[in-house]
Enzyme design. Structure first.
Site, short mmCIF file in Angstrom:
data_model
loop_
_atom_site.label_atom_id
_atom_site.label_comp_id
_atom_site.label_asym_id
_atom_site.label_seq_id
_atom_site.Cartn_x
_atom_site.Cartn_y
_atom_site.Cartn_z
N GLU A 160 0.84 -1.21 0.00
CA GLU A 160 0.00 0.00 0.00
C GLU A 160 0.87 1.26 0.00
OE1 GLU A 160 -3.71 -0.13 2.01
OE2 GLU A 160 -3.15 1.61 3.23
N TYR A 164 -6.95 7.05 0.01
CA TYR A 164 -7.76 8.19 -0.43
C TYR A 164 -8.09 9.02 0.79
CZ TYR A 164 -11.60 10.14 -3.38
OH TYR A 164 -12.43 10.93 -4.13
N HIS A 199 -8.35 3.35 -3.50
CA HIS A 199 -9.34 3.47 -2.42
C HIS A 199 -10.28 4.63 -2.78
CE1 HIS A 199 -6.64 1.50 0.90
NE2 HIS A 199 -6.45 0.96 -0.29
N TYR A 215 -12.89 -5.66 9.86
CA TYR A 215 -12.23 -5.35 11.13
C TYR A 215 -12.23 -6.56 12.05
CZ TYR A 215 -13.02 -0.82 9.06
OH TYR A 215 -13.03 0.23 8.17
N HIS A 245 -15.18 -2.89 14.26
CA HIS A 245 -14.97 -1.48 13.93
C HIS A 245 -15.21 -0.65 15.19
CE1 HIS A 245 -16.19 2.48 12.16
NE2 HIS A 245 -15.12 2.23 11.45
N GLN A 300 -8.28 -4.62 8.56
CA GLN A 300 -7.49 -3.65 9.30
C GLN A 300 -6.29 -4.40 9.88
OE1 GLN A 300 -9.30 -1.91 12.90
NE2 GLN A 300 -8.72 0.08 12.09
P1 FAD Z 1 -18.75 0.78 6.83
O1 FAD Z 1 -18.59 -0.54 6.23
O2 FAD Z 1 -19.83 1.67 6.32
O3 FAD Z 1 -18.92 0.59 8.40
C1 FAD Z 1 -18.81 1.72 9.29
C2 FAD Z 1 -19.52 1.41 10.61
O4 FAD Z 1 -20.93 1.40 10.38
C3 FAD Z 1 -19.18 0.05 11.20
O5 FAD Z 1 -19.17 0.19 12.60
C4 FAD Z 1 -20.35 -0.83 10.76
O6 FAD Z 1 -20.57 -1.92 11.65
C5 FAD Z 1 -21.50 0.17 10.79
N1 FAD Z 1 -22.59 -0.12 9.87
C6 FAD Z 1 -22.49 -0.55 8.59
N2 FAD Z 1 -23.72 -0.66 8.03
C7 FAD Z 1 -24.62 -0.27 8.98
C8 FAD Z 1 -26.04 -0.16 9.01
N3 FAD Z 1 -26.79 -0.47 7.96
N4 FAD Z 1 -26.64 0.28 10.16
C9 FAD Z 1 -25.87 0.61 11.25
N5 FAD Z 1 -24.51 0.50 11.27
C10 FAD Z 1 -23.90 0.08 10.16
N6 FAD Z 1 -9.94 5.60 5.44
C11 FAD Z 1 -9.64 6.64 4.60
O7 FAD Z 1 -10.02 7.78 4.87
N7 FAD Z 1 -8.95 6.42 3.43
C12 FAD Z 1 -8.51 5.19 3.07
O8 FAD Z 1 -7.88 5.03 2.01
C13 FAD Z 1 -8.79 4.09 3.94
N8 FAD Z 1 -8.40 2.82 3.64
C14 FAD Z 1 -8.75 1.77 4.46
C15 FAD Z 1 -8.34 0.47 4.09
C16 FAD Z 1 -8.67 -0.61 4.92
C17 FAD Z 1 -8.24 -2.00 4.51
C18 FAD Z 1 -9.35 -0.39 6.15
C19 FAD Z 1 -9.65 -1.56 7.06
C20 FAD Z 1 -9.73 0.90 6.51
C21 FAD Z 1 -9.45 1.99 5.67
N9 FAD Z 1 -9.84 3.30 5.99
C22 FAD Z 1 -9.53 4.34 5.15
C23 FAD Z 1 -10.55 3.57 7.26
C24 FAD Z 1 -12.10 3.54 7.09
O9 FAD Z 1 -12.50 4.56 6.20
C25 FAD Z 1 -12.73 3.74 8.46
O10 FAD Z 1 -12.47 2.64 9.29
C26 FAD Z 1 -14.23 4.07 8.47
O11 FAD Z 1 -14.59 4.51 9.77
C27 FAD Z 1 -15.16 2.90 8.12
O12 FAD Z 1 -15.16 2.67 6.78
P2 FAD Z 1 -15.94 1.34 6.21
O13 FAD Z 1 -15.88 1.43 4.75
O14 FAD Z 1 -15.40 0.14 6.88
O15 FAD Z 1 -17.41 1.66 6.73
#
Ligand code: FAD
Length: 289
Positions: free
Chosen positions: A17, A49, A77, A145, A149, A176
């Site tokens: 990455e 991103y 991303h 996660y 998360h 993560q």
């Molecule tokens: P989601 O999948 O939407 O989940 C977020 C939270 O909402 C979780 O607690 C989930 O349980 C909850 N949730 C999901 N759906 C629902 C629902 N329907 N109702 C209620 N709760 C719900 N961040 C950056 O800014 N840039 C990056 O490039 C970046 N790269 C990453 C790469 C990896 C491999 C990882 C693991 C993380 C990365 N992150 C990055 C961090 C990430 O953006 C954060 O962890 C963010 O808070 C959650 O993103 P997500 O896409 O997992 O969210």
């Protein structure tokens, strides 16, 4: 070149990455680091991103360079927390124009001083994934996660929402970072039991700055095993020693993962070609076996 097709070959994959620069000033140094990492011929490289979307043009430029100039599959991303749907659709068009076939679809962290979600914006990554499916033939990854998360009430609800995200159209997941492999093995068992069967790529962070990682782990709730804490406590103030120990720890984690059937290894190499090279060297015969 789609990552799902690389995974289908059913061999161990090693990916690295990089993160894009924040300003034009540092673009060249990030590009140089990217070029050096690409020389290691990883199976793919991912480019992060900014959650605010401000540095998105650099993500596109770096991801495009990786694939179009350096011949390595690239994964861009994409976070949606601070963008309108229209902005995201425009970004997907730019990805396509740049032959970027792979997107890691993320919500991003909720801005501390902003209203969330804004009307008409995305609330969760699952909504973004559904939209990406409609807007083009992308290979889509999602984040997961193993320790839950930070916002989620417990692992069970987190996995329930993960299933919704996967059903929305994920082709693979990337985890993560974690420092205790048993956490990943337990997690894999639990998600498989809930019907999540897509490939899971293990995200491994070689720790080279002891103080920084302690702070990050406190914030994210990542578990630090006693064995790892002892390393950070002993070598954390000595950059060279910490780097050597961090690479050794990550290598050991990766070898254990591969020995236990985990095929996808993604290294959070943080624009550091020498770290990526050391890890690759340590695994040369293991990956090719
Ligand atoms: P989601 O999948 O939407 O989940 C977020 C939270 O909402 C979780 O607690 C989930 O349980 C909850 N949730 C999901 N759906 C629902 C629902 N329907 N109702 C209620 N709760 C719900 N961040 C950056 O800014 N840039 C990056 O490039 C970046 N790269 C990453 C790469 C990896 C491999 C990882 C693991 C993380 C990365 N992150 C990055 C961090 C990430 O953006 C954060 O962890 C963010 O808070 C959650 O993103 P997500 O896409 O997992 O969210």
């Amino acid at each position: 070149m789609k990552i799902k097709d690389i995974i289908k070959q059913n061999k161990v994959t090693l990916s690295f990455e990089v993160f894009p620069p924040k300003t034009d000033h540092t673009y060249d140094s990030v590009e140089r680091a990217t070029n050096k990492i690409a020389e290691l011929k990883p199976h793919f490289m991912s480019v992060t991103y900014g959650a605010g979307g401000g540095s998105s043009k650099y993500t596109v430029n770096i991801a495009s360079n990786i694939y179009n100039q350096l011949g390595v599959a690239s994964l861009a991303h994409l976070t949606c927390v601070s963008s309108t749907k229209e902005e995201i659709h425009q970004m997907l068009t730019v990805f396509k124009e740049n032959n970027i076939d792979n997107v890691l679809a993320l919500r991003g962290d909720i801005p501390k001083n902003g209203n969330f979600p804004l009307p008409g914006h995305y609330q969760y990554a699952a909504e973004l994934i559904k939209d990406i499916k409609v807007h083009g033939d992308f290979c889509i990854g999602g984040a997961c996660y193993p320790e839950g998360h930070v916002e989620s009430l417990n692992k069970e609800t987190d996995i329930r929402y993960l299933k919704e995200k996967v059903d929305a159209g994920c082709d693979f997941l990337t985890t993560q970072m974690f420092f205790d492999n048993t956490i990943l093995y337990n997690y894999l068992y639990r998600i498989r039991e809930k019907g999540i069967t897509i490939p899971v790529i293990a995200g491994i962070m070689p720790v080279t700055n002891g103080k920084q990682i302690k702070r990050i782990c406190e914030l994210s709730g990542t578990y630090l095993p006693t064995r790892f804490k002892a390393i950070v406590d002993t070598f954390g103030d000595n950059d060279k020693a910490m780097k050597q120990a961090g690479i050794a720890y990550a290598t050991e984690q990766i070898i254990d993962l591969i020995a236990n059937g985990v095929k996808g290894i993604h290294v959070y190499s943080m624009n550091k070609p020498e770290i990526a090279a050391s890890i690759k060297n340590n695994l040369l015969d293991i990956i090719n076996s």
